[in-house]
Design a protein around this motif. Structure first.
Motif, short mmCIF file in Angstrom:
data_model
loop_
_atom_site.label_atom_id
_atom_site.label_comp_id
_atom_site.label_asym_id
_atom_site.label_seq_id
_atom_site.Cartn_x
_atom_site.Cartn_y
_atom_site.Cartn_z
N ASP B 36 -1.25 -5.91 10.09
CA ASP B 36 -0.76 -6.23 8.75
C ASP B 36 -1.81 -6.00 7.66
O ASP B 36 -1.97 -6.83 6.76
N VAL B 37 -2.53 -4.90 7.76
CA VAL B 37 -3.59 -4.65 6.79
C VAL B 37 -3.02 -4.02 5.53
O VAL B 37 -2.24 -3.07 5.60
N SER B 38 -3.40 -4.57 4.38
CA SER B 38 -3.00 -3.98 3.09
C SER B 38 -4.19 -3.95 2.17
O SER B 38 -5.02 -4.86 2.19
N VAL B 39 -4.27 -2.89 1.37
CA VAL B 39 -5.29 -2.85 0.33
C VAL B 39 -4.73 -2.04 -0.82
O VAL B 39 -4.00 -1.08 -0.63
N SER B 40 -5.05 -2.49 -2.04
CA SER B 40 -4.57 -1.71 -3.19
C SER B 40 -5.70 -1.51 -4.18
O SER B 40 -6.59 -2.35 -4.32
N PHE B 41 -5.68 -0.36 -4.83
CA PHE B 41 -6.64 -0.06 -5.90
C PHE B 41 -5.88 -0.01 -7.21
O PHE B 41 -5.04 0.85 -7.41
N ASP B 42 -6.17 -0.94 -8.09
CA ASP B 42 -5.51 -0.97 -9.40
C ASP B 42 -4.00 -0.85 -9.26
O ASP B 42 -3.36 -0.07 -9.97
N GLY B 43 -3.46 -1.60 -8.33
CA GLY B 43 -2.01 -1.61 -8.20
C GLY B 43 -1.45 -0.56 -7.26
O GLY B 43 -0.32 -0.66 -6.80
N PHE B 44 -2.27 0.47 -6.96
CA PHE B 44 -1.79 1.49 -6.04
C PHE B 44 -2.05 1.04 -4.61
O PHE B 44 -3.20 0.79 -4.24
N LYS B 45 -0.98 0.94 -3.80
CA LYS B 45 -1.16 0.47 -2.42
C LYS B 45 -1.62 1.61 -1.53
O LYS B 45 -0.83 2.46 -1.13
N ALA B 46 -2.92 1.64 -1.26
CA ALA B 46 -3.45 2.71 -0.41
C ALA B 46 -3.09 2.46 1.04
O ALA B 46 -2.79 3.38 1.79
N GLY B 67 -3.25 11.43 0.85
CA GLY B 67 -2.94 10.16 0.23
C GLY B 67 -2.20 9.20 1.14
O GLY B 67 -1.72 8.16 0.71
N ALA B 68 -2.12 9.56 2.44
CA ALA B 68 -1.43 8.68 3.37
C ALA B 68 -2.26 7.46 3.70
O ALA B 68 -1.76 6.50 4.27
N GLY B 69 -3.57 7.50 3.35
CA GLY B 69 -4.42 6.35 3.60
C GLY B 69 -5.35 6.49 4.79
O GLY B 69 -5.90 5.51 5.27
N LYS B 70 -5.52 7.75 5.25
CA LYS B 70 -6.33 7.95 6.46
C LYS B 70 -7.80 7.56 6.23
O LYS B 70 -8.40 6.81 7.00
N THR B 71 -8.35 8.10 5.13
CA THR B 71 -9.76 7.81 4.88
C THR B 71 -9.97 6.33 4.54
O THR B 71 -10.94 5.72 4.98
#
Lengths: 378, 274, 534
Positions: B36-46, B67-71
């Motif tokens: 259940d890991v989530s992280v967002s940058f300035d509202g953008f959910k990476a 932009g799928a969030g791999k890195t």
């Protein structure tokens, strides 16, 4: 030879260090002989004034080596190393002040003149102990080291690097300058500490003491150079370069980048402190102007001129620029700041690797020529 | 952890009480466990509710559009980015969210960056020397001595990555592909339990790619390897299990054939191309 | 009381009642001469009565006589008994004028003159009397000043007069002041009701009177006075806070002005320009130069300096960018060193070409003086202008960066240079314009600074560290951050200053920022995301 002191001995087996130490020793010995063995007025005579002047250059050289260690190998451009230099100087100055004893203008056996003048009744707590040489000399290392530790701990832990770090080191020394200008700080305010009489029982005005201080500075520079060289040729030195060039990568290899930075920064600050401590008895005064941001940034340009990340380049740069400064301020004082300003611009734009870079290029060229010649001969 | 805790925690004070080396506990299967890991940058959910499990010794490929969030996922595992929510465990003992990059690296997670990052001012040999598993604290590093057995280890890896002839040249002169290899070599020197490899074959020739594939597959089994790659041919050549990321969460998981026939995956990829 | 005096009293009452109109009346010269002669010869005790009498004549010349008396310049010519006013008492021979006709009588040996002696107590009395006279002038500000001068110096008779005056006065401020003056007198008489009038007053004399009452013998009165005092203290505190805030905002807006150009060159372009302070200095010197070229018109010169200062600094900035900075792209630390060298050269240039000493820049009339909000709070106009100027400059920059093509291109180039170039943006041109803009704003800062600080070669040096601190504190690349950081740092500095002293306050602010940067390396308003990491 145990493995734990190997890092200090390694540079001694290195050709460049041997050459450097050889030249430094030769210079000190020649100056000593010319000072002692030639009569005054002879063309070859080196006066006590010149000896002290050279001693001052050597202090600056040690300071430049300290700056090169952090800037050249760690990529941290400190614009506040003058502060560590000055703190070392103040520690020494406090010792020399206490040595005056009751020979001051007001003749107070304990209080320095400026405290009597300010009507202080007793010595502030932080002045205690400075009547003992060992304590004062320890403080020369510990005070700059402690400041560097606290400052570096906070800065590196938060990963403040690059230009930001440069700017806050500058702010640090600026803040200290303002603080030391205040009389209430108890360091003589504007005038600083001066009117010293003797050091370890030797009269500071005698030629013999001056020569002794010069030689001591030469030895300090040699030791400082070997310590720095030892660090940069060790694995830790390579880790420093790694931190400089690719901080994140180094971290992912399992190195604590902030601790590497902190260690090297503290060592460098201590060396700067030693340089300041040797500087003060030779020039006879320490005042808050040593904290000025201009001085700190000037040190950086010595290193840039000599060539960063070479250590010996820092020595060349410090001596050259300061010699030029002595000449200029004597002949046309107004032109010095123009010259210094131009030096900043010219070195960064046209000579990014400094004088050492030029030397290396020439050596490489001759090496290649030699190699070619050999090939032809074969 | 407070000072008091540190003092009362006896295995932190006495080195001999500390757990054995390689303390990663994989008795329960997975070596890496993200929930259940989530992280967002300035509202953008990476990263958005990402769940991912890597088994010990597994070779896993992760694919997904830009932009799928791999890195970002790799940043989270290696401690560079802290997620807003969720948990990340290494084995069943180590909570990676409480650790910083060097600690995680020392624990045995190695990472190769998307853009090859080597120390250009140092020689190829020195690059490997720094990567070598060793006591990486300050004083031991200062007094470290190059022992013959270390030299042998480094030479062994040099051979593996085919850079023997460039051993004493600065890494800055290497070609892009050679830098990729050197970085993989540095990973090997670290002797990690888990390798995170970000686009290992970018800028490589067909031949080099084949060797890379060979190397990575040979590592699997002893170590766990996670490969992020765009090159589908390369993925097909090494993959046993493939995870498709899309908009920060797992879209599909399975064998290469399974995922490439998944209608969702086709839609995402064709949509990208169209 | 003589009939004469009674008459005079009536005249005065009438004159107070009828206001300025009647003040032009003249009494008989003989009477006046007689009174003045008596004044010169009278002993200290009699003088007071005579002074009152003179003032009560309502003669328009009375003010001149009293002022001359106050300055010890009223004299009688020993031979003729004529009363004269000494115009110039330097040297052996004094220049005199007839007190009644005002005719200049030329010089006369000082031995032939008998001057009137005056002591401090007498001077204070004269001041009071003069104020009463001034209460009838046409200018409301003059009446207000006169009323303020009377505070605390009111006696019973005067109080009566003031009551009468109060009834006639139309200006609210003057009325309040008169009421205060009367109330202070009544409070001194033990009138508790007077406290109500005084309780809102911020005037120091009123407070002193309340203080005396609070420490007085009458317990009821003392209690009421203490209460009033407490409410005044409260009000004063608020005013004091408002004043600190004003000073803080004023200092802060100076910081914003100095830093905002840097926020463009450093924050947006990523170029470290240590010569930024010297560009500020150039702007200040441009103002000075303008005023030299337009002597006698400091206001016009200042207005013209705004575009001129911008241009001079912008051109200097572009010259620096083209000659040095463009060659050091991607090497921020080297840029720092090179531009520091330039700053040394510029400073020394000014020292050699103009002067190492500070130059005086004149403040035009419409910028000097202050606005008085109330008795305890007045705002100096030049600082108010600087605050306004800073806000205008900030708004202008915001507009340029957000709404113009240039702003768009700048943001494009700074985010991805290669991509911007491939889309047809001339990156070099954008560099030049952006740097010119940032430098020009530094020039504007210099124009503003010339109004509140000394213009000298070190002007810029004093601001460079502060400016960098503001930019870093606010968050690099964020103009709003610079605004907030500048204003808040200015305010914090002003709050600390009375408590710690100016130098220590500055040190504390620096240390605070150093600590803050370590807590939040990217400033108050950081840029987030993956792009910001690189």
């Amino acid at each position: 030879m145990t493995s734990s002191n190997m890092w200090l001995l390694r540079p001694l087996q290195e050709r460049s260090t041997q050459i450097f130490l050889g030249l430094l020793t030769a210079a000190v010995v020649v100056v000593t002989i010319l000072h002692l063995a030639t009569p005054e007025g002879s063309a070859l005579h080196v006066s006590a004034y010149t000896v002290t002047l050279l001693g001052k250059y050597l202090c600056y050289a040690l300071l430049a080596v300290a700056v090169d260690l952090v800037w050249g190998y760690l990529g941290i451009l400190s614009l506040g190393h003058g502060a560590f230099f000055a703190l070392g100087g103040y520690a020494m100055g406090m010792y020399l002040m206490r040595q005056i004893g009751d020979r001051g203008v007001y003749g107070d056996p304990i209080l320095p003149d400026f405290m009597v003048f300010l009507n202080w009744q007793e010595l502030p707590w932080y002045w205690h102990g400075f009547d003992m040489a060992w304590f004062a000399f320890a403080m020369v290392l510990l005070v700059p080291g402690a400041l560097a530790f606290v400052f570096g701990f906070l800065a590196f832990r938060s990963r403040v690097t690059g230009v930001y770090l440069s700017i806050i080191t500058q702010a640090l020394t600026f803040a200290l300058m303002l603080a030391f200008f205040r009389n209430e700080m108890g360091f003589g305010g504007n005038n600083g500490l001066t009117d010293f009489k003797d050091i370890l029982g030797f009269d500071l005005r005698s030629d013999g003491t001056r020569l002794g201080l010069f030689i001591a500075t030469g030895i300090a520079l040699a030791v400082g150079y070997v310590v720095c060289r030892g660090i940069v040729t060790s694995k830790l030195g390579r880790v420093s370069v790694a931190c400089r060039d690719a901080e994140a990568r180094t971290r992912f290899l399992g190195y604590r980048v902030e601790r590497v930075q902190l260690f090297v920064f503290v060592v460098s600050a201590m060396l700067a402190g030693v340089a300041g401590a040797l500087y003060v008895p030779q020039v006879g005064i320490i005042n808050p102007s040593e904290f000025s941001p201009l001085f700190s940034i000037e040190i950086v340009v010595w290193v840039a001129l000599g060539g960063r990340a070479t250590l010996y380049g820092a020595v060349i740069g410090a001596v050259l620029v300061n010699y030029a400064k002595t000449v200029f301020t004597g002949v046309m004082p107004d032109a010095w700041l123009f010259a210094l300003g131009a030096l900043f611009v010219l070195v960064t734009v046209f000579l990014p690797k400094g004088i050492a870079g030029l030397l290396q290029k020439r050596r490489k060229a001759t090496d290649d020529d030699g190699a070619n010649a050999q090939e032809v001969a074969a | 952890m407070s000072v008091l805790d540190q003092l009362t925690n006896r295995d932190q004070v006495f080195d001999f009480l500390a757990p054995e080396a390689s303390p990663v506990d994989v008795r329960h299967g997975p070596i890496l466990y993200m929930e259940d890991v989530s992280v967002s940058f300035d509202g953008f959910k990476a990263i958005n509710n990402l769940n991912l499990t890597i088994d010990d010794g597994e070779l896993r490929c992760i694919i997904g559009p830009n932009g799928a969030g791999k890195t970002t996922m790799m940043d989270i595992i290696t401690g560079k980015t802290r997620p807003d929510t969720g948990s990340v465990w290494f084995g069943s003992r180590h909570n990676l969210l409480n650790m910083n990059e060097p600690d995680i690296a020392s624990l045995g997670i190695g990472r190769k960056f998307q853009k090859p990052t080597v120390f250009e001012a140092l020689t190829v040999f020195e690059n490997l020397e720094l990567a070598m598993a060793a006591d990486k604290r300050i004083l031991p590093t200062l007094t470290a001595i190059m022992k013959p057995e270390y030299r042998d280890q480094i030479d062994e890896v040099l051979e593996m990555i085919g850079l023997q002839s460039l051993r004493d040249r600065p890494a800055g002169i290497l070609s892009h592909g050679q830098k990729q290899w050197l970085e993989i070599g540095m990973l090997l020197m670290q002797k990690p339990r888990l390798l995170l490899v970000d686009e290992p074959v970018a800028g490589m020739t067909e031949q080099e790619m084949e060797r890379t594939a060979e190397l990575l597959t040979s590592l699997a089994g002893k170590q766990s390897v996670v490969v992020v790659e765009h090159d589908m041919g390369f993925v097909r050549s090494i993959a046993r299990e493939v995870t498709v990321l899309h908009q920060g969460s797992v879209l599909a998981e399975g064998s290469m054939d399974q995922v490439s026939n998944d209608p969702e995956v086709i839609k995402v990829y064709l949509g990208e191309e169209a | 009381m003589s009939i004469y005096r009674l008459l005079a009293r009536i005249v005065l009452a009438a004159c107070l009642a009828l206001g300025p109109m009647l003040a032009t009346a003249q009494v008989q010269d003989d009477t006046a001469r007689d009174l003045l002669k008596q004044l010169v010869e009278a002993n200290q005790a009699e003088k007071l009565g005579l002074l009152k009498e003179i003032s009560e004549t309502g003669d328009e010349r009375a003010r001149g006589w009293l002022e001359a008396f106050r300055g010890g310049k009223l004299a009688v010519v020993e031979d003729t008994g004529n009363v004269v006013i000494v115009l110039n008492n330097r040297g052996r021979d004094w220049e005199i004028a007839d007190a009644l006709s005002g005719d200049n009588l030329g010089e006369m040996s000082r031995r032939d003159l008998e001057t009137v002696r005056v002591n401090n107590a007498m001077r204070a009395q004269v001041d009071g009397i003069l104020s009463v006279i001034d209460l009838t002038v046409t200018d409301p500000q003059g009446r207000l000043d006169a009323a303020r001068n009377l505070l605390g110096d009111v006696d019973a008779t005067l109080a009566e007069q003031l009551e009468a005056r109060l009834a006639e006065e139309e200006n609210a401020d003057v009325r309040a002041m008169l009421a205060n003056a009367i109330a202070i007198h009544r409070l001194e008489q033990g009138d508790a009701e007077a406290i109500d009038v005084l309780s809102g007053s911020l005037n120091p004399t009123a407070r002193a009177a309340l203080n005396t009452a609070a420490n007085g013998d009458d317990p009821a009165l003392a209690a009421a006075a203490s209460k009033a005092l407490a409410s005044i203290e409260q009000k004063l505190k608020i005013n004091h806070a408002a004043e600190t805030l004003y000073f803080g905002l004023s200092l802060g807006s100076v910081l914003v002005l100095a830093a905002i150009g840097l926020a463009i060159t450093f924050g947006v372009m990523g170029v470290i320009n240590m010569a930024h302070g010297e560009l500020i200095m150039l702007g200040a010197y441009t103002t000075w130069g303008m005023q030299q070229m337009l002597p006698g018109q400091p206001g016009l010169a200042l207005v013209l300096s705004i575009p001129a200062g911008f241009l001079v600094a912008a051109l200097a900035g572009i010259a620096i960018e083209r000659s040095v900075i463009q060659f050091l792209k991607g090497r921020p630390l080297e840029t720092l060193l090179a531009t520091f060298g330039i700053s040394l050269i510029l400073q020394q240039l000014v020292r050699t070409v103009i002067s190492p000493l500070n130059r005086t820049v004149v403040t035009p009339e419409w910028m000097s003086g202050s606005i008085m909000i109330n008795e305890a709070l007045s705002l100096t106009l030049n600082r108010l202008y600087v605050i306004g100027f800073a806000l205008v400059v900030f708004a202008g920059l915001m507009l340029i960066m957000r709404r113009t093509r240039l702003g768009l291109e700048v943001r494009a180039v700074t985010q991805n240079r290669a991509m911007a170039r491939s889309m047809g943006i001339k990156a070099t041109r954008v560099d030049i314009l952006t740097f010119g803009l940032g430098s020009g704003v530094a020039g504007l800062a210099g124009v503003a600074l010339s109004q509140i600080t000394n213009v000298g070669p070190n002007l810029g040096q004093n601001y460079i560290i502060d400016s960098f601190m503001v930019v870093v504190f606010g968050g690099v690349g964020n103009l709003w951050g610079t605004l907030v950081a500048g204003l808040s740092l200015g305010t914090i500095n002003q709050i600390l200053e009375p408590w710690a002293g100016a130098v220590l306050a500055k040190i504390m602010v620096l240390v605070l920022i150093i600590l803050f940067i370590q807590k939040r390396p990217k400033g108050l308003f950081p840029q987030k995301g993956r792009a910001a990491e690189n």
